[in-house]
Design an enzyme around this catalytic site. Structure first.
Site, PDB file in Angstrom:
ATOM      1  N   TYR A 154      28.607  -8.900 -58.850  1.00  0.00           N
ATOM      2  CA  TYR A 154      27.173  -8.629 -58.716  1.00  0.00           C
ATOM      3  C   TYR A 154      26.784  -8.591 -57.242  1.00  0.00           C
ATOM      4  O   TYR A 154      26.113  -7.663 -56.790  1.00  0.00           O
ATOM      5  CB  TYR A 154      26.369  -9.699 -59.460  1.00  0.00           C
ATOM      6  CG  TYR A 154      24.874  -9.442 -59.457  1.00  0.00           C
ATOM      7  CD1 TYR A 154      24.324  -8.471 -60.284  1.00  0.00           C
ATOM      8  CD2 TYR A 154      24.015 -10.167 -58.629  1.00  0.00           C
ATOM      9  CE1 TYR A 154      22.955  -8.219 -60.292  1.00  0.00           C
ATOM     10  CE2 TYR A 154      22.654  -9.926 -58.637  1.00  0.00           C
ATOM     11  CZ  TYR A 154      22.125  -8.960 -59.466  1.00  0.00           C
ATOM     12  OH  TYR A 154      20.775  -8.710 -59.460  1.00  0.00           O
ATOM     13  N   LYS A 158      25.394  -5.292 -55.141  1.00  0.00           N
ATOM     14  CA  LYS A 158      24.114  -5.325 -54.448  1.00  0.00           C
ATOM     15  C   LYS A 158      24.286  -5.187 -52.939  1.00  0.00           C
ATOM     16  O   LYS A 158      23.414  -4.644 -52.243  1.00  0.00           O
ATOM     17  CB  LYS A 158      23.366  -6.609 -54.799  1.00  0.00           C
ATOM     18  CG  LYS A 158      22.933  -6.677 -56.263  1.00  0.00           C
ATOM     19  CD  LYS A 158      22.071  -5.487 -56.663  1.00  0.00           C
ATOM     20  CE  LYS A 158      21.539  -5.593 -58.073  1.00  0.00           C
ATOM     21  NZ  LYS A 158      20.699  -4.439 -58.457  1.00  0.00           N
ATOM     22  N   THR A 189      11.411 -12.413 -65.060  1.00  0.00           N
ATOM     23  CA  THR A 189      11.445 -11.155 -65.811  1.00  0.00           C
ATOM     24  C   THR A 189      12.342 -11.386 -67.032  1.00  0.00           C
ATOM     25  O   THR A 189      12.793 -12.500 -67.284  1.00  0.00           O
ATOM     26  CB  THR A 189      12.042 -10.002 -64.971  1.00  0.00           C
ATOM     27  OG1 THR A 189      13.421 -10.280 -64.704  1.00  0.00           O
ATOM     28  CG2 THR A 189      11.277  -9.819 -63.651  1.00  0.00           C
TER      29      THR A 189
END
Length: 259
Positions: A154, A158, A189
């Protein structure tokens, strides 16, 4: 449909939830017409109806799976349509993987890499064809403060978005196209719920609202900043992450949410 000179259109991927939905809302509030991209067509249409009603803009829906060639091609073709130019591209669609790299299925990692690196690269390339010809445009790549840390594939994905955005903003800013990597930290979120992560691994003071992340990201992009890191605390964390030993920047351990 021919876009009038005073109209502006924004295309947002992952537009039905989380940061994508908030980008769509704030852009609509600012008067942008929208092209909303996500997989769930029914949810897309519901989102479009609400935004059209609340902000008196038009919202086009484009159902596409951005982990597939056909899905990416459909969105890229829309971005290349010079008769209906897109002024703002928000590459927001993303997923998280709860397990460590070696425990994930290889196909999961391929899909993850596709969505976070190859797809935004292809959509940026398509958008730039029209934006550079018009000498105007804005691109926002939703990255993460994980780009400055060591959080497996990840972080690696990014970090690509941040490096690319920095370069692109320098390369194309002189031609009127501003490119920004927005790097939020933990944000309230659906993202963490979808990956099944226990949100209590991070203390309360680290959690941000989607409204603030998007507002600061749009403001920084309008100013021509290549990287937007919301809040002073995350600016400090990101700066420290670049100089600290790798073993200290892996962040809190991920663990499944309690059932």
């Amino acid at each position: 449909m021919t876009t009038l000179a005073n109209e502006r259109t924004a295309l947002v991927t992952g537009a039905t939830a989380g940061l994508g939905a908030e980008f769509a809302r704030q852009l609509a509030q600012d008067g942008h017409h929208l092209v909303l991209v996500a997989r769930d067509e029914e949810r897309l249409r519901n989102t479009a109806e609400v935004l059209e009603r609340d902000f008196s803009i038009s919202a086009e829906v484009l159902s596409a799976d951005l982990t597939t060639d056909d899905g990416v091609a459909a969105v890229a073709n829309r971005l290349r349509d010079a008769s209906r130019p897109v002024d703002v591209l928000v590459n927001n669609a993303g997923i998280g993987l709860l397990k460590s790299f070696e425990k994930n299925e290889l196909e999961e990692e391929r899909r993850h890499l596709r969505l976070h690196v190859q797809t935004p690269m292809e959509l940026c390339h398509a958008a730039l064809e029209v934006m550079l010809a018009r000498h105007t445009g804005r691109i926002i790549n939703v990255a993460s403060v994980a780009a400055f840390a060591n959080r497996g594939s990840y972080s690696a994905a990014k970090a690509w978005q941040v490096t690319f955005s920095r370069w692109a903003n320098t390369a194309y800013g002189r031609s009127g196209v501003q490119v920004t990597a927005v790097c939020p930290g933990f944000t309230h979120t659906e993202f963490h719920e979808r990956m099944g992560m226990d949100k209590t691994v991070a203390p309360r003071f680290l959690w941000l609202t989607a409204e603030r992340v998007v507002r600061e990201g749009l403001e920084d992009n309008a100013r021509g900043k290549a990287v937007s890191i919301p809040t002073k605390r995350y600016k400090v964390i990101s700066a420290l992450s670049r100089i600290m030993p790798a073993r200290l920047t892996s962040g809190p351990p991920r663990r499944p949410a309690k059932q």
